[in-house]
Design a protein around this motif. Structure first.
Motif, PDB file in Angstrom:
ATOM      1  N   LEU A   1       1.979   7.457 -35.677  1.00  0.00           N
ATOM      2  CA  LEU A   1       3.298   8.032 -35.706  1.00  0.00           C
ATOM      3  C   LEU A   1       4.249   7.527 -34.475  1.00  0.00           C
ATOM      4  CD1 LEU A   1       4.602  11.795 -36.172  1.00  0.00           C
ATOM      5  CD2 LEU A   1       5.583  10.275 -34.623  1.00  0.00           C
ATOM      6  N   SER A   2       5.368   6.847 -34.607  1.00  0.00           N
ATOM      7  CA  SER A   2       6.192   6.324 -33.531  1.00  0.00           C
ATOM      8  C   SER A   2       7.339   6.836 -33.473  1.00  0.00           C
ATOM      9  CB  SER A   2       6.088   4.789 -33.687  1.00  0.00           C
ATOM     10  OG  SER A   2       7.183   4.615 -34.910  1.00  0.00           O
ATOM     11  N   HIS A   3       7.934   6.931 -32.155  1.00  0.00           N
ATOM     12  CA  HIS A   3       9.145   7.318 -31.914  1.00  0.00           C
ATOM     13  C   HIS A   3       9.719   6.618 -30.670  1.00  0.00           C
ATOM     14  CE1 HIS A   3       8.377  10.039 -28.435  1.00  0.00           C
ATOM     15  NE2 HIS A   3       7.233  10.087 -28.913  1.00  0.00           N
ATOM     16  N   PHE A   4      11.095   6.876 -30.164  1.00  0.00           N
ATOM     17  CA  PHE A   4      11.615   5.935 -29.200  1.00  0.00           C
ATOM     18  C   PHE A   4      11.895   6.610 -27.893  1.00  0.00           C
ATOM     19  CE2 PHE A   4      15.163   7.800 -31.644  1.00  0.00           C
ATOM     20  CZ  PHE A   4      15.838   8.178 -30.492  1.00  0.00           C
ATOM     21  N   LEU A   5      11.594   7.801 -27.777  1.00  0.00           N
ATOM     22  CA  LEU A   5      11.697   8.837 -26.699  1.00  0.00           C
ATOM     23  C   LEU A   5      10.342   8.729 -25.666  1.00  0.00           C
ATOM     24  CD1 LEU A   5      13.636  11.521 -28.684  1.00  0.00           C
ATOM     25  CD2 LEU A   5      14.662  10.290 -26.894  1.00  0.00           C
TER      26      LEU A   5
ATOM     27  N   GLN B   1      12.165   1.391 -35.970  1.00  0.00           N
ATOM     28  CA  GLN B   1      11.705   2.476 -36.439  1.00  0.00           C
ATOM     29  C   GLN B   1      11.322   2.493 -38.121  1.00  0.00           C
ATOM     30  OE1 GLN B   1       9.640   4.315 -34.495  1.00  0.00           O
ATOM     31  NE2 GLN B   1      10.569   3.281 -32.849  1.00  0.00           N
ATOM     32  N   LEU B   2      12.629   2.436 -38.592  1.00  0.00           N
ATOM     33  CA  LEU B   2      12.452   2.299 -40.202  1.00  0.00           C
ATOM     34  C   LEU B   2      11.620   1.130 -40.703  1.00  0.00           C
ATOM     35  CD1 LEU B   2      13.720   4.066 -42.602  1.00  0.00           C
ATOM     36  CD2 LEU B   2      15.279   2.164 -42.616  1.00  0.00           C
ATOM     37  N   GLU B   3      11.843  -0.098 -40.192  1.00  0.00           N
ATOM     38  CA  GLU B   3      11.217  -1.224 -40.580  1.00  0.00           C
ATOM     39  C   GLU B   3       9.644  -0.989 -40.650  1.00  0.00           C
ATOM     40  OE1 GLU B   3      15.155  -1.984 -40.405  1.00  0.00           O
ATOM     41  OE2 GLU B   3      14.106  -1.105 -38.772  1.00  0.00           O
ATOM     42  N   GLN B   4       9.317  -0.298 -39.461  1.00  0.00           N
ATOM     43  CA  GLN B   4       7.872  -0.324 -39.019  1.00  0.00           C
ATOM     44  C   GLN B   4       6.987   0.452 -39.957  1.00  0.00           C
ATOM     45  OE1 GLN B   4       7.804  -0.809 -34.174  1.00  0.00           O
ATOM     46  NE2 GLN B   4       8.008   1.306 -35.227  1.00  0.00           N
ATOM     47  N   VAL B   5       7.773   1.661 -40.571  1.00  0.00           N
ATOM     48  CA  VAL B   5       7.295   2.620 -41.665  1.00  0.00           C
ATOM     49  C   VAL B   5       7.464   1.685 -42.910  1.00  0.00           C
ATOM     50  CG1 VAL B   5       7.632   4.610 -42.786  1.00  0.00           C
ATOM     51  CG2 VAL B   5       7.818   4.538 -40.403  1.00  0.00           C
TER      52      VAL B   5
ATOM     53  N   VAL C   1       3.428   1.281 -39.044  1.00  0.00           N
ATOM     54  CA  VAL C   1       3.090   2.583 -38.716  1.00  0.00           C
ATOM     55  C   VAL C   1       3.303   3.538 -39.958  1.00  0.00           C
ATOM     56  CG1 VAL C   1       3.778   2.404 -36.233  1.00  0.00           C
ATOM     57  CG2 VAL C   1       5.419   3.334 -37.916  1.00  0.00           C
ATOM     58  N   ASP C   2       2.800   4.469 -39.906  1.00  0.00           N
ATOM     59  CA  ASP C   2       2.693   5.526 -41.261  1.00  0.00           C
ATOM     60  C   ASP C   2       3.911   6.398 -41.232  1.00  0.00           C
ATOM     61  OD1 ASP C   2       0.158   4.680 -42.072  1.00  0.00           O
ATOM     62  OD2 ASP C   2      -0.588   5.644 -40.423  1.00  0.00           O
ATOM     63  N   ILE C   3       4.502   6.804 -40.081  1.00  0.00           N
ATOM     64  CA  ILE C   3       5.341   8.041 -39.754  1.00  0.00           C
ATOM     65  C   ILE C   3       6.311   7.487 -38.475  1.00  0.00           C
ATOM     66  CG2 ILE C   3       6.089  10.064 -39.558  1.00  0.00           C
ATOM     67  CD1 ILE C   3       3.099  11.033 -40.421  1.00  0.00           C
ATOM     68  N   ALA C   4       7.462   7.530 -38.557  1.00  0.00           N
ATOM     69  CA  ALA C   4       8.483   7.500 -37.604  1.00  0.00           C
ATOM     70  C   ALA C   4       9.694   8.268 -37.498  1.00  0.00           C
ATOM     71  CB  ALA C   4       8.729   6.037 -37.542  1.00  0.00           C
ATOM     72  N   HIS C   5      10.167   8.559 -36.263  1.00  0.00           N
ATOM     73  CA  HIS C   5      11.342   9.278 -36.103  1.00  0.00           C
ATOM     74  C   HIS C   5      12.241   8.220 -35.280  1.00  0.00           C
ATOM     75  CE1 HIS C   5      13.984  11.827 -33.346  1.00  0.00           C
ATOM     76  NE2 HIS C   5      14.075  12.421 -34.473  1.00  0.00           N
ATOM     77  N   GLY C   6      13.479   8.353 -36.028  1.00  0.00           N
ATOM     78  CA  GLY C   6      14.504   7.181 -35.394  1.00  0.00           C
ATOM     79  C   GLY C   6      16.034   7.477 -35.402  1.00  0.00           C
TER      80      GLY C   6
END
Length: 339
Positions: free
Chosen positions: A27-31, A74-78, A83-88
């Motif tokens: 799971l990725s995010h940018f914060l 984030q969206l492209e990675q998912v 990655v499997d999940i992302a918050h963007g």
């Protein structure tokens, strides 16, 4: 031969019941990792998934600053399965999800609760078509209406904004700032501190939360509670990965996202905003609000901007832009108790 077979079973571990293989979800995010979104939502959600699946699922979180923390990716990675999940953030890159972005129009919404619930209510009819088939949308949300934070010049009126270079998160906010006389500058949240410190920009629009999480109270002196805009976010999962999961894991994800998640963002954002306000107060920064008369003046000045934004969307093929805007107004009014 019998002894060899027994020895083989002992070595391979197949003499007894097979142990279920752990499922890792990235799971990725940018914060920053200390942000409330990870601390109060993503990390507890990961732990809840593990509990609901009897330890079958392990979620590994990659925050901003990690190899997967680029806010524009984030969206492209998912979508690609990196990655499997992302918050963007919806507004990065600019122009993405134009229907969803209508929630960011000036003076449309004041609370994260109303914005988040409105977005999720309207997702099936209006926004699902904007997302690629490669992702499953788990949640949409937005923050509490934002403020205008400045470095050297205090902003109390529309006239005070003229010529100021203000960081903006989206084209909608760009249009608002331009109409009010400011110069919008597009920057990811993580780049704002340095640009304020160096005087490259004069201020930024943010809710209270990033003022603490990015320590922007150190490089700003004035905060105008304009409550004039919001920014929206998505929480998505790779569709193939979701479909490949056992039924109990899919159920655990379904039961903890969507409707069950949409109702939580209001209280969360209120809690996330509080430290930013407190940090600014402790530093001795000046905090003011728009007067009712000045708010009415801003609203009147921004009516042509809203009409132009809707007209631009129609030209881009969003033929129902005005219907979406009207429905958003109605739903926000219901959730904010205005009728």
């Amino acid at each position: 031969m019998a002894a060899a077979v027994v020895a083989g079973f002992a070595l391979t571990g197949t003499a007894g019941p097979a142990r279920a293989q752990e499922i890792e979800l990235k799971l990725s995010h940018f914060l920053p990792p200390g942000h409330g979104i990870q601390r109060d939502w993503l990390q507890p959600w990961a732990e809840d998934l593990a509990k609901r699946t009897n330890g079958k699922v392990k979620v590994t979180i990659y925050p901003g600053g990690s190899p997967f923390g680029n806010p524009a990716r984030q969206l492209e990675q998912v979508s690609s399965g990196v990655v499997d999940i992302a918050h963007g953030l919806r507004g990065l890159p600019a122009g993405r999800f134009p229907r969803m972005g209508i929630i960011e129009f000036p003076f449309l919404v004041q609370t994260a609760n109303a914005a988040s619930r409105t977005l999720w209510d309207m997702y099936p009819k209006y926004f699902a078509q904007e997302f690629p088939d490669s992702v499953k949308v788990l949640a949409l949300h937005a923050h509490n209406a934002g403020l205008i934070h400045t470095r050297e010049k205090q902003v109390k009126t529309m006239d005070d904004l003229k010529g100021l270079r203000i960081r903006s998160p989206s084209p909608q906010i760009n249009a608002m700032l331009q109409q009010l006389g400011a110069i919008p500058v597009g920057l990811p949240p993580g780049d704002v501190y340095e640009n304020l410190q160096r005087g490259v920009i004069d201020g930024a629009v943010f809710p209270w939360d990033p003022i603490n999480s990015f320590r922007l109270f150190e490089v700003t002196k004035y905060h105008l509670d304009a409550r004039s805009y919001t920014a929206s976010f998505y929480f998505v999962m790779n569709k193939k990965k979701y479909d490949s999961l056992p039924a109990d894991v899919r159920k655990a994800i379904d039961d903890t996202t969507g409707d069950a998640l949409a109702v939580k963002f209001g209280d969360w954002w209120n809690a996330w905003d509080a430290p930013g306000l407190e940090a600014a107060r402790k530093k001795g920064n000046v905090i003011t609000s728009l007067t009712d008369a000045e708010r009415a003046r801003w609203r009147a000045a921004l009516k042509p901007t809203i009409d132009k934004l809707l007209g631009d969307l129609e030209k881009q093929g969003v033929t129902n832009a005005r219907a979406i805007y009207t429905e958003m107004q109605q739903r926000v009014a219901k959730y904010e108790g205005k009728h």
